[in-house]
Design an enzyme around this catalytic site. Structure first.
Site, PDB file in Angstrom:
ATOM      1  NE  ARG A   1      68.751  18.172 -18.194  1.00 16.77           N
ATOM      2  CZ  ARG A   1      68.591  18.209 -16.862  1.00 16.77           C
ATOM      3  NH1 ARG A   1      69.349  18.977 -16.119  1.00 16.77           N
ATOM      4  NH2 ARG A   1      67.667  17.465 -16.309  1.00 16.77           N
TER       5      ARG A   1
ATOM      6  NE  ARG B   1      67.101  16.815 -10.679  1.00 19.60           N
ATOM      7  CZ  ARG B   1      66.844  16.278 -11.852  1.00 19.60           C
ATOM      8  NH1 ARG B   1      65.846  15.424 -11.982  1.00 19.60           N
ATOM      9  NH2 ARG B   1      67.558  16.596 -12.896  1.00 19.60           N
TER      10      ARG B   1
ATOM     11  NE  ARG C   1      66.119  12.683 -22.934  1.00 16.95           N
ATOM     12  CZ  ARG C   1      65.992  12.524 -21.620  1.00 16.95           C
ATOM     13  NH1 ARG C   1      65.598  11.396 -21.115  1.00 16.95           N
ATOM     14  NH2 ARG C   1      66.259  13.513 -20.831  1.00 16.95           N
TER      15      ARG C   1
ATOM     16  CE  LYS D   1      61.715  12.402 -17.951  1.00 17.97           C
ATOM     17  NZ  LYS D   1      61.954  13.872 -17.827  1.00 17.97           N
TER      18      LYS D   1
END
Ligand code: AP5
Ligand code: MG
Ligand code: ZN
Length: 213
Positions: A171, A127, A88, A13
């Site tokens: 998550r 990441r 969300r 995203k």
């Protein structure tokens, strides 16, 4: 154009928002980035968000909504916005749709990036994120030019504290349980399109352009 860029943690995203916002000329509103800014500045909101974020849970809807409603009311969002990481939960989606209606606007398009869980875990483990501008990198797929330094702003590039394997699993669980029904909600409104989020970053940008039209 009011656009929602939807997808699980690590779907890309933030990566794709950077491209789309420039092309569409709309600001990116990323709730996770806003919380991280508050965390860094040590504000009460940041303190409130910290424990949820570190456990991979959602910050409560009322807290998130207050922040998003205030941001949407700012003048640079008047002609459109790209929402990244919001809504969300179905509750957040309902609040957004109602706010848009009350303000003579609408959610125009929801694009959902689809990536299998195992690929998400692999992406997040490697990441790296800029502490200053939120810029997103990856040790293999999108490395910085100079180690530890953001290409865009010169800020310090580090691993996010919620990018450890345990929190990533939590998550993903939160995503499947609480967030994925948001896609069904928008599909029932005829607003959502699913886009394959696996492949190189440029090909995915192109798929998104086609979906947005
Ligand atoms: P947030 O910051 O929104 O995190 P997230 O949704 O978990 O998503 P990420 O930012 O981790 O992933 P992304 O999809 O942006 O992927 P990226 O482009 O970086 O939220 C953090 C926390 O804040 C939440 O857990 C929650 O606690 C709280 N929160 C936020 N919003 C909330 C809300 N609305 N309600 C309640 N709580 C909220 O890419 C990932 C990696 O993959 C990068 O390294 C990238 O370089 C790489 N990559 C990207 N594309 C590709 C590709 N095509 N191939 C290979 N690698 C790729
Ligand atoms: Mg992100
Ligand atoms: Zn930066």
């Amino acid at each position: 154009m009011n656009l929602v860029l939807f997808g699980p943690p690590g779907a890309g995203k933030g990566t794709q928002a950077a491209v789309l916002c420039t092309e569409l000329g709309v600001p990116q509103v990323a709730t996770g980035d806003i919380f991280r800014r508050h965390l860094k500045e040590g504000t009460p909101l940041g303190e409130k968000a910290r424990s949820y974020m570190n456990k991979g849970q959602l910050v409560p809807d009322e807290v998130v909504w207050e922040l998003v409603a205030a941001r949407l009311s700012e003048s640079d969002c008047e002609s459109g916005v790209l929402l990244d990481g919001f809504p969300r939960s179905v509750r957040q989606a309902e609040l957004l749709v109602a706010w848009m209606k009350d303000n003579g606007r609408s959610v125009d398009c929801v694009v959902a990036l689809e990536v299998p869980d195992e690929a998400l875990v692999a992406r997040l483990a490697r990441r790296r994120t800029c502490l200053s501008c939120g810029g997103t990198y990856h040790l293999d797929h999108a490395p910085v030019r100079v180690e530890g330094v953001c290409d865009a702003c010169g800020g310090e590039v580090v691993q996010r504290s919620d990018d450890n394997e345990e929190t990533v699993r939590a998550r993903l669980e939160t995503y499947h349980k609480t967030t994925s029904p948001v896609l069904t909600y928008f599909e029932e409104l005829g607003l959502a399109q699913r886009v394959n989020g696996v492949g190189d970053i440029q090909s995915i940008s192109q798929r998104l352009r086609i979906a947005i039209g």
